[in-house]
Scaffold this active site. Structure first.
Site, PDB file in Angstrom:
ATOM      1  N   ASP A 204       1.113   7.468   7.540  1.00  0.00           N
ATOM      2  CA  ASP A 204       0.907   8.575   6.610  1.00  0.00           C
ATOM      3  C   ASP A 204      -0.565   8.940   6.581  1.00  0.00           C
ATOM      4  O   ASP A 204      -1.367   8.360   7.317  1.00  0.00           O
ATOM      5  CB  ASP A 204       1.402   8.197   5.202  1.00  0.00           C
ATOM      6  N   ASP A 206      -3.681   9.248   3.816  1.00  0.00           N
ATOM      7  CA  ASP A 206      -4.082   8.918   2.446  1.00  0.00           C
ATOM      8  C   ASP A 206      -5.378   9.650   2.116  1.00  0.00           C
ATOM      9  O   ASP A 206      -6.385   9.456   2.787  1.00  0.00           O
ATOM     10  CB  ASP A 206      -4.305   7.403   2.321  1.00  0.00           C
ATOM     11  N   ASP A 308      -0.305  11.069   1.013  1.00  0.00           N
ATOM     12  CA  ASP A 308      -0.565  10.587  -0.347  1.00  0.00           C
ATOM     13  C   ASP A 308      -1.846  11.228  -0.842  1.00  0.00           C
ATOM     14  O   ASP A 308      -2.900  11.092  -0.215  1.00  0.00           O
ATOM     15  CB  ASP A 308      -0.759   9.060  -0.355  1.00  0.00           C
TER      16      ASP A 308
HETATM   17  P1  ATP Z   1      -0.619   3.213   7.664  1.00  0.00           P
HETATM   18  O1  ATP Z   1      -1.611   3.625   8.695  1.00  0.00           O
HETATM   19  O2  ATP Z   1       0.630   2.690   8.251  1.00  0.00           O
HETATM   20  O3  ATP Z   1      -0.386   4.269   6.635  1.00  0.00           O
HETATM   21  P2  ATP Z   1      -2.170   1.975   5.628  1.00  0.00           P
HETATM   22  O4  ATP Z   1      -3.024   0.768   5.639  1.00  0.00           O
HETATM   23  O5  ATP Z   1      -2.868   3.287   5.451  1.00  0.00           O
HETATM   24  O6  ATP Z   1      -1.287   1.958   6.937  1.00  0.00           O
HETATM   25  P3  ATP Z   1      -0.691   2.625   3.215  1.00  0.00           P
HETATM   26  O7  ATP Z   1       0.650   2.168   2.789  1.00  0.00           O
HETATM   27  O8  ATP Z   1      -0.844   4.070   3.452  1.00  0.00           O
HETATM   28  O9  ATP Z   1      -1.080   1.756   4.502  1.00  0.00           O
HETATM   29  O10 ATP Z   1      -1.681   2.136   2.112  1.00  0.00           O
HETATM   30  C1  ATP Z   1      -3.098   2.156   2.216  1.00  0.00           C
HETATM   31  C2  ATP Z   1      -3.705   1.296   1.137  1.00  0.00           C
HETATM   32  O11 ATP Z   1      -3.581   1.951  -0.113  1.00  0.00           O
HETATM   33  C3  ATP Z   1      -2.965  -0.030   0.981  1.00  0.00           C
HETATM   34  O12 ATP Z   1      -3.677  -1.049   1.603  1.00  0.00           O
HETATM   35  C4  ATP Z   1      -2.902  -0.287  -0.504  1.00  0.00           C
HETATM   36  O13 ATP Z   1      -3.904  -1.194  -0.868  1.00  0.00           O
HETATM   37  C5  ATP Z   1      -3.189   1.055  -1.116  1.00  0.00           C
HETATM   38  N1  ATP Z   1      -1.964   1.587  -1.738  1.00  0.00           N
HETATM   39  C6  ATP Z   1      -0.901   2.098  -1.097  1.00  0.00           C
HETATM   40  N2  ATP Z   1       0.038   2.511  -1.953  1.00  0.00           N
HETATM   41  C7  ATP Z   1      -0.454   2.261  -3.179  1.00  0.00           C
HETATM   42  C8  ATP Z   1       0.019   2.465  -4.492  1.00  0.00           C
HETATM   43  N3  ATP Z   1       1.197   3.025  -4.727  1.00  0.00           N
HETATM   44  N4  ATP Z   1      -0.786   2.076  -5.517  1.00  0.00           N
HETATM   45  C9  ATP Z   1      -1.989   1.536  -5.284  1.00  0.00           C
HETATM   46  N5  ATP Z   1      -2.503   1.323  -4.078  1.00  0.00           N
HETATM   47  C10 ATP Z   1      -1.745   1.673  -3.036  1.00  0.00           C
HETATM   48 MN    MN Z   2      -1.719   5.067   5.135  1.00  0.00          MN
HETATM   49 MN    MN Z   3      -0.144   5.677   1.910  1.00  0.00          MN
END
Ligand code: ATP
Ligand code: MN
Ligand code: MN
Length: 372
Positions: A204, A206, A308
């Site tokens: 995703d 962020d 997000d």
């Molecule tokens: P990917 O590349 O697969 O998206 P990612 O490390 O970006 O991997 P995410 O699930 O997008 O993974 O989450 C990024 C970070 O944001 C996570 O490490 C977590 O600490 C934080 N995070 C994700 N969702 C939430 C949430 N609902 N509330 C608080 N923190 C969150």
């Molecule tokens: Mn992510």
């Molecule tokens: Mn995310």
């Protein structure tokens, strides 16, 4: 001639936040096996076990070379008997019988399929499995039993399970930046999550939104979403006041509320990423882009991407940035390290000394980040 250093000199710290986190993984075969075990434990609600396998995998990812013999692991932390046994099996046979059995099991495959749907957590997936459902079509037959989020997740299943490339993440960041600046000049948009860690792709995008004048960010998210929606960028969105509610609703990560939850206003959304803004609607009249997909199949020129959006007050931005950068294990260990080793409470909002009852503020840190 270079002489290899004896491998038992590998020094790896027990907390993920104290180790190097290189992008290249020299032990993919081993970490994949351990992550399957972590996933399977998570599907069964065994969170402690799941975490142990995830930690073992995280340790192997920090190693500068490929592990060849199980003896090389002797000096490493976080590797339990079970993990070591599986590693040994993979080193000797190329695969682990236990891991292969899991991967081929009907339950694991159904749970994996279902939890990859946006808005579906382990609880829901397990319930569907118990009800005898096995395929996405089994779910499509009963749309009324799905939440709006899950319906969107099903419609865009393929796209949402195709990795997002950095270029697409940057493009979405730019689209959001323009919308944000239209609604509130001076506000900033920062790409975080896996892309901030340097990953070339992710599941995703962020994005953190803030404004240097504290309080200005209030009410911003709604306006930004309306603006993006009007331009045809949104296939789905839901705004949440805080994580607790949203996690309850969508049944994501029931186990990690306490450690990863924060209170920021956020929007879980699905963007329509095309070559040009609004492209996806062309030729489809007033119909939603999701219809375009069904009729035009592979020839379409847009795709669905999970995004997000998180809005933070300026004073808490550094903590939000740190908390949303990940990885999950890194964040977990950073908080554990803060508590156990430093007697501090760290989360996505604040850093607090538990014994001195003191809140840390970082105005200089914010200034430095702003100048970058
Ligand atoms: P990917 O590349 O697969 O998206 P990612 O490390 O970006 O991997 P995410 O699930 O997008 O993974 O989450 C990024 C970070 O944001 C996570 O490490 C977590 O600490 C934080 N995070 C994700 N969702 C939430 C949430 N609902 N509330 C608080 N923190 C969150
Ligand atoms: Mn992510
Ligand atoms: Mn995310």
């Amino acid at each position: 001639v270079s002489v290899e250093k004896p491998q038992d000199t590998w020094l790896v710290a027990a907390y993920a936040c104290q180790r190097r986190s290189p992008l290249p993984n020299n032990n993919q075969l081993l970490t994949d096996a351990l992550e399957t075990l972590a996933e399977e434990a998570h599907f069964c609600g065994h969170e402690g076990r799941s975490l142990a396998f995830s930690r073992a995998s995280s340790v192997l990812k920090a190693l500068p070379r490929t592990v060849r013999r199980v003896q090389e692991l002797d000096s490493l932390p976080c590797l339990g008997e079970h993990s070591k046994r599986v590693i040994q099996e993979v080193l000797e046979d190329g695969t682990s019988a236990e891991v292969e059995t899991i991967r081929q099991s009907e339950k694991y495959q159904a749970m994996k399929l279902f939890t990859k749907i946006f808005g579906v957590g382990v609880k829901t997936a397990h319930q569907w499995y118990q009800e005898g459902r096995r395929t996405l079509d089994d779910l499509r037959g009963h749309p009324a039993q799905l939440s709006k989020e899950q319906q969107a997740g099903l419609i865009h299943y393929e796209d949402l399970n195709t990795p997002v490339k950095r270029a697409d993440a940057e493009a979405i960041g730019q689209v959001v930046r323009e919308a944000v600046n239209k609604c509130l000049p001076g506000a900033s948009v920062t790409l975080t999550g896996g892309f901030r860690r340097g990953k070339p792709s992710g599941h995703d995008v962020d994005l953190l939104i803030t404004h240097p004048v504290e309080g200005q960010e209030a009410g911003l998210l709604k306006k930004v979403i309306a603006c993006l929606d009007q331009q045809g960028f949104l296939l789905y969105h839901s705004i949440h006041r805080n994580t607790f509610e949203s996690l309850e609703d969508s049944d994501q990560e029931p186990s990690s509320h306490a450690s990863s939850m924060d209170q920021y206003e956020r929007c879980f959304s699905i963007f329509c990423l095309g070559d040009l803004p609004g492209d996806a609607q062309e030729g489809a009249g007033a119909e939603k882009p999701s219809r375009v997909r069904r009729t035009s199949g592979a020839s379409r020129f847009w795709k669905a991407v999970r995004v997000d959006l998180v809005v933070t007050p300026y004073s808490q931005f550094p903590f939000a940035l740190l908390g949303w950068t990940g990885s999950r294990i890194f964040e977990r260990d950073l908080r554990r390290f803060a508590k156990r080793e430093k007697k501090m409470l760290l989360n996505s909002h604040t850093l607090y000394h538990l014994e001195q009852s003191r809140v840390y503020r970082f105005p200089q840190g914010i200034e430095r980040m702003r100048r970058k």
